[in-house]
Design a protein around this motif. Structure first.
Motif, PDB file in Angstrom:
ATOM      1  N   ASP A 312       0.816  -1.216   0.000  1.00 19.36           N
ATOM      2  CA  ASP A 312       0.000   0.000   0.000  1.00 19.36           C
ATOM      3  C   ASP A 312       0.853   1.271   0.000  1.00 19.36           C
ATOM      4  OD1 ASP A 312      -2.228  -1.503  -0.129  1.00 19.36           O
ATOM      5  OD2 ASP A 312      -2.788  -1.287   1.988  1.00 19.36           O
ATOM      6  N   ASN A 313       0.471   2.191  -0.855  1.00 18.89           N
ATOM      7  CA  ASN A 313       1.199   3.457  -0.987  1.00 18.89           C
ATOM      8  C   ASN A 313       0.246   4.474  -1.603  1.00 18.89           C
ATOM      9  OD1 ASN A 313       1.836   3.755  -4.133  1.00 18.89           O
ATOM     10  ND2 ASN A 313       1.945   1.591  -3.590  1.00 18.89           N
ATOM     11  N   ALA A 314       0.630   5.752  -1.554  1.00 18.36           N
ATOM     12  CA  ALA A 314      -0.262   6.776  -2.111  1.00 18.36           C
ATOM     13  C   ALA A 314       0.129   7.163  -3.533  1.00 18.36           C
ATOM     14  CB  ALA A 314      -0.273   8.008  -1.211  1.00 18.36           C
ATOM     15  N   ALA A 315       1.333   6.777  -3.969  1.00 19.15           N
ATOM     16  CA  ALA A 315       1.752   7.120  -5.340  1.00 19.15           C
ATOM     17  C   ALA A 315       0.797   6.467  -6.346  1.00 19.15           C
ATOM     18  CB  ALA A 315       3.190   6.656  -5.580  1.00 19.15           C
ATOM     19  N   MET A 316       0.406   5.225  -6.061  1.00 18.79           N
ATOM     20  CA  MET A 316      -0.509   4.523  -6.977  1.00 18.79           C
ATOM     21  C   MET A 316      -1.878   5.215  -7.016  1.00 18.79           C
ATOM     22  SD  MET A 316      -1.293   1.059  -4.773  1.00 18.79           S
ATOM     23  CE  MET A 316      -2.540   1.028  -3.449  1.00 18.79           C
ATOM     24  N   ILE A 317      -2.266   5.842  -5.898  1.00 20.45           N
ATOM     25  CA  ILE A 317      -3.564   6.530  -5.830  1.00 20.45           C
ATOM     26  C   ILE A 317      -3.480   7.843  -6.624  1.00 20.45           C
ATOM     27  CG2 ILE A 317      -5.291   7.549  -4.258  1.00 20.45           C
ATOM     28  CD1 ILE A 317      -4.958   4.415  -4.088  1.00 20.45           C
ATOM     29  N   ALA A 318      -2.396   8.577  -6.417  1.00 15.37           N
ATOM     30  CA  ALA A 318      -2.207   9.841  -7.159  1.00 15.37           C
ATOM     31  C   ALA A 318      -2.121   9.549  -8.646  1.00 15.37           C
ATOM     32  CB  ALA A 318      -0.938  10.537  -6.684  1.00 15.37           C
ATOM     33  N   GLY A 319      -1.409   8.479  -9.004  1.00 17.14           N
ATOM     34  CA  GLY A 319      -1.231   8.126 -10.413  1.00 17.14           C
ATOM     35  C   GLY A 319      -2.549   7.733 -11.050  1.00 17.14           C
ATOM     36  N   SER A 320      -3.312   6.933 -10.321  1.00 17.52           N
ATOM     37  CA  SER A 320      -4.585   6.448 -10.842  1.00 17.52           C
ATOM     38  C   SER A 320      -5.576   7.598 -11.049  1.00 17.52           C
ATOM     39  CB  SER A 320      -5.156   5.414  -9.874  1.00 17.52           C
ATOM     40  OG  SER A 320      -6.347   4.900 -10.348  1.00 17.52           O
ATOM     41  N   ALA A 321      -5.455   8.645 -10.236  1.00 19.69           N
ATOM     42  CA  ALA A 321      -6.362   9.804 -10.355  1.00 19.69           C
ATOM     43  C   ALA A 321      -6.009  10.640 -11.585  1.00 19.69           C
ATOM     44  CB  ALA A 321      -6.261  10.677  -9.112  1.00 19.69           C
ATOM     45  N   GLY A 322      -4.831  10.384 -12.167  1.00 20.31           N
ATOM     46  CA  GLY A 322      -4.231  11.234 -13.201  1.00 20.31           C
ATOM     47  C   GLY A 322      -5.170  11.855 -14.213  1.00 20.31           C
ATOM     48  N   VAL A 323      -5.861  11.020 -15.006  1.00 15.91           N
ATOM     49  CA  VAL A 323      -6.649  11.568 -16.118  1.00 15.91           C
ATOM     50  C   VAL A 323      -7.807  12.416 -15.587  1.00 15.91           C
ATOM     51  CG1 VAL A 323      -8.081  10.993 -18.106  1.00 15.91           C
ATOM     52  CG2 VAL A 323      -6.032   9.642 -17.600  1.00 15.91           C
ATOM     53  N   GLU A 324      -8.530  11.830 -14.594  1.00 17.84           N
ATOM     54  CA  GLU A 324      -9.671  12.577 -14.044  1.00 17.84           C
ATOM     55  C   GLU A 324      -9.193  13.882 -13.416  1.00 17.84           C
ATOM     56  OE1 GLU A 324     -12.230  10.296 -11.466  1.00 17.84           O
ATOM     57  OE2 GLU A 324     -13.361  12.125 -11.022  1.00 17.84           O
ATOM     58  N   ALA A 325      -8.048  13.800 -12.729  1.00 21.04           N
ATOM     59  CA  ALA A 325      -7.501  15.006 -12.100  1.00 21.04           C
ATOM     60  C   ALA A 325      -7.194  16.042 -13.167  1.00 21.04           C
ATOM     61  CB  ALA A 325      -6.248  14.644 -11.304  1.00 21.04           C
ATOM     62  N   GLY A 326      -6.638  15.579 -14.290  1.00 21.88           N
ATOM     63  CA  GLY A 326      -6.295  16.493 -15.381  1.00 21.88           C
ATOM     64  C   GLY A 326      -7.526  17.211 -15.907  1.00 21.88           C
ATOM     65  N   LEU A 327      -8.633  16.456 -16.007  1.00 26.91           N
ATOM     66  CA  LEU A 327      -9.866  17.049 -16.529  1.00 26.91           C
ATOM     67  C   LEU A 327     -10.442  18.098 -15.584  1.00 26.91           C
ATOM     68  CD1 LEU A 327     -11.659  13.847 -17.901  1.00 26.91           C
ATOM     69  CD2 LEU A 327     -10.501  15.646 -19.212  1.00 26.91           C
ATOM     70  N   ARG A 328     -10.100  17.934 -14.295  1.00 23.72           N
ATOM     71  CA  ARG A 328     -10.702  18.859 -13.317  1.00 23.72           C
ATOM     72  C   ARG A 328      -9.797  20.017 -12.915  1.00 23.72           C
ATOM     73  NH1 ARG A 328     -13.806  16.606  -8.438  1.00 23.72           N
ATOM     74  NH2 ARG A 328     -14.101  18.859  -8.277  1.00 23.72           N
ATOM     75  N   ILE A 329      -8.665  20.161 -13.568  1.00 21.26           N
ATOM     76  CA  ILE A 329      -7.763  21.265 -13.204  1.00 21.26           C
ATOM     77  C   ILE A 329      -8.517  22.584 -13.303  1.00 21.26           C
ATOM     78  CG2 ILE A 329      -5.739  22.605 -13.932  1.00 21.26           C
ATOM     79  CD1 ILE A 329      -4.362  20.066 -14.691  1.00 21.26           C
ATOM     80  N   GLY A 330      -8.410  23.361 -12.243  1.00 26.60           N
ATOM     81  CA  GLY A 330      -9.014  24.695 -12.267  1.00 26.60           C
ATOM     82  C   GLY A 330     -10.488  24.722 -11.897  1.00 26.60           C
ATOM     83  N   THR A 331     -11.096  23.538 -11.693  1.00 26.21           N
ATOM     84  CA  THR A 331     -12.532  23.563 -11.363  1.00 26.21           C
ATOM     85  C   THR A 331     -12.756  23.884  -9.885  1.00 26.21           C
ATOM     86  OG1 THR A 331     -12.624  21.209 -10.824  1.00 26.21           O
ATOM     87  CG2 THR A 331     -13.120  21.826 -13.102  1.00 26.21           C
ATOM     88  N   GLY A 332     -11.696  23.764  -9.102  1.00 33.59           N
ATOM     89  CA  GLY A 332     -11.832  24.055  -7.665  1.00 33.59           C
ATOM     90  C   GLY A 332     -12.660  22.995  -6.970  1.00 33.59           C
ATOM     91  N   HIS A 333     -12.982  23.295  -5.715  1.00 32.77           N
ATOM     92  CA  HIS A 333     -13.700  22.369  -4.861  1.00 32.77           C
ATOM     93  C   HIS A 333     -15.196  22.503  -5.122  1.00 32.77           C
ATOM     94  CE1 HIS A 333     -13.848  19.793  -1.464  1.00 32.77           C
ATOM     95  NE2 HIS A 333     -14.637  20.593  -0.798  1.00 32.77           N
ATOM     96  N   THR A 334     -15.908  21.363  -5.194  1.00 30.38           N
ATOM     97  CA  THR A 334     -17.348  21.438  -5.472  1.00 30.38           C
ATOM     98  C   THR A 334     -18.150  20.909  -4.284  1.00 30.38           C
ATOM     99  OG1 THR A 334     -17.410  19.216  -6.379  1.00 30.38           O
ATOM    100  CG2 THR A 334     -16.935  21.000  -7.936  1.00 30.38           C
ATOM    101  N   GLN A 335     -19.454  21.140  -4.339  1.00 34.14           N
ATOM    102  CA  GLN A 335     -20.346  20.650  -3.285  1.00 34.14           C
ATOM    103  C   GLN A 335     -20.320  19.130  -3.235  1.00 34.14           C
ATOM    104  OE1 GLN A 335     -24.370  21.757  -3.198  1.00 34.14           O
ATOM    105  NE2 GLN A 335     -23.946  23.611  -2.017  1.00 34.14           N
ATOM    106  N   GLU A 336     -20.236  18.543  -4.428  1.00 33.06           N
ATOM    107  CA  GLU A 336     -20.198  17.075  -4.511  1.00 33.06           C
ATOM    108  C   GLU A 336     -18.950  16.543  -3.795  1.00 33.06           C
ATOM    109  OE1 GLU A 336     -20.241  13.771  -7.953  1.00 33.06           O
ATOM    110  OE2 GLU A 336     -20.908  15.776  -8.545  1.00 33.06           O
ATOM    111  N   ASP A 337     -17.823  17.230  -3.966  1.00 37.14           N
ATOM    112  CA  ASP A 337     -16.588  16.831  -3.276  1.00 37.14           C
ATOM    113  C   ASP A 337     -16.816  16.846  -1.768  1.00 37.14           C
ATOM    114  OD1 ASP A 337     -15.416  16.765  -5.758  1.00 37.14           O
ATOM    115  OD2 ASP A 337     -14.292  18.627  -5.528  1.00 37.14           O
ATOM    116  N   ARG A 338     -17.523  17.860  -1.311  1.00 40.05           N
ATOM    117  CA  ARG A 338     -17.754  18.012   0.140  1.00 40.05           C
ATOM    118  C   ARG A 338     -18.628  16.893   0.688  1.00 40.05           C
ATOM    119  NH1 ARG A 338     -17.417  23.412  -0.566  1.00 40.05           N
ATOM    120  NH2 ARG A 338     -19.612  23.905  -0.859  1.00 40.05           N
TER     121      ARG A 338
END
Ligand code: KG4
Ligand code: ZN
Length: 350
Positions: A312-338
């Protein structure tokens, strides 16, 4: 370029990491709780949650310090949403939510097993990008909590083709080590102690299911070892020295043979040219070697993450988030996130 900071607290490792573009690992500190759980012979969920609370903030800070970066350079926060121990998951999730809110970053939930399967794509700065598996491929995720084979059609498009019907393979290693008084976690200790043992000294049968399903079962193997121990009548209460090595080597061989048999059969059935082996048990050298040998004789290539990214490590989690994270750059925090909640039981393909 997306720079993602991830948090992983699904079991007994408190981990954070910063990964660029889904593959380049800038920092990935892990605070392990192994010494805390060792005296109980396994993970105590309540203790895991409490220690995540103690460790998580310093570990996140360490990830930023090691990467020589700050929040202004982080594009998104990723977090393991499940599956895992619910109390442990909630600590990471609440911290990730708070940080995402405070720094106005998008929060990306990640499936723990998607993370394990992604680990094969990771590398350090300055290293060549690993030649990843082609799609579609077959993946075996094998850890303390999971033993499953997946058909991976495309990134994020996964079908489960086999699962364990009882214990996970790592759990069997941990339980056998515990029965023999060897400590926790059992996998690495058994691998070490079994060296030099005769893996044919004891015969353990590999379970097969009438339906032809490629599912796994390890509880029979664990019980067979227990029966050997109960019937043992040597000079000591438990086998020692060569006898101990022989028993553990035979156990390990049987567990590994089952994992290899199912994975090879799945690769054949789906006519893939690539297989990924991931999760904590993928650290096992006997498993790696036997799997590679069996697949290569069929012309199939095996891909295994380095040991640090198998457990278990967090690098695999950050890596796996990659594409979705890229799509959300600049969208900021949303109500759904909360509103995001942890999901303790969560199938990767649903
Ligand atoms: O992936 P992981 O860190 O946590 C879970 O998601 O479960 O896997 C931990 C499991 C433990 O059961 C541990 O005994 C097993 O991986 N493990 C091994 C080896 N190293 C770790 N099992 C067999 N051989 C190893 N060398
Ligand atoms: Zn895991």
């Amino acid at each position: 370029m997306a720079r993602v900071l991830a948090i992983e607290t699904s079991c007994d490792e408190t981990a954070a990491a910063i990964v660029d573009d889904g593959h380049c690992v800038i920092s990935d500190p892990v605070a392990t709780q192994i010494d805390i759980h060792r005296k109980y012979g396994g993970v105590v969920p309540e203790l895991a949650s409490r220690n995540h609370i103690v460790d998580i903030v310093p570990v996140v800070q360490e990830a930023l310090d090691q990467a020589d970066t700050d929040w202004s350079e982080i594009d998104a926060i990723a977090v393991t949403r499940g599956p895992g121990l619910v109390g442990a998951l909630l600590v990471g999730l609440q911290v990730a939510k708070s940080l995402a809110y405070a720094h106005n970053k998008p929060l990306v939930p990640v499936h723990h097993l998607a993370g394990h399967l992604h680990a094969v794509f990771l590398h350090r700065p300055g290293e060549p990008r690993p030649v990843g598996p082609n799609y579609p491929h077959v993946a075996l995720a094998v850890s303390g909590g999971h033993t499953a084979v997946y058909y991976v059609e495309a990134p994020g498009r996964v079908i489960q083709i086999a699962n364990t019907r009882d214990d996970a393979a790592g759990e069997a290693f941990d339980k056998v080590a515990r029965m023999m008084g060897l400590g926790y976690p059992g996998g690495p200790i058994i691998e070490r102690t079994a060296r030099g043992g005769d893996d044919r000294a004891h015969r353990f049968t590999i379970p097969r299911f009438k339906s032809g399903a490629l599912d796994f079962s390890f509880s029979g193997l664990k019980t067979a070892v227990l029966t050997k121990l109960k019937n043992y009548s040597g000079p000591t209460p438990l086998p020692e020295g060569q006898e101990e090595a022989d028993l553990l080597a035979s156990f390990q061989r049987s567990a590994v043979d089952q994992l290899v048999h199912r994975t090879v059969a799945a690769a054949k059935a789906h006519s893939v040219g690539d297989v990924v082996l991931a999760g904590g048990v993928a650290c096992n050298g006997v498993l790696r070697d036997k799997m590679r040998e069996a697949l290569e004789s069929d012309g199939v290539q095996l891909h295994v993450p380095r040991p640090r990214w198998c457990t278990d490590n967090a690098a695999m989690i950050a890596g796996s988030a990659g594409v979705e994270a890229g799509l959300r750059i600049g969208t900021g925090h949303t109500q759904e996130d909360r509103r995001m909640n942890a999901v303790a039981s969560w199938r990767l393909d649903r």
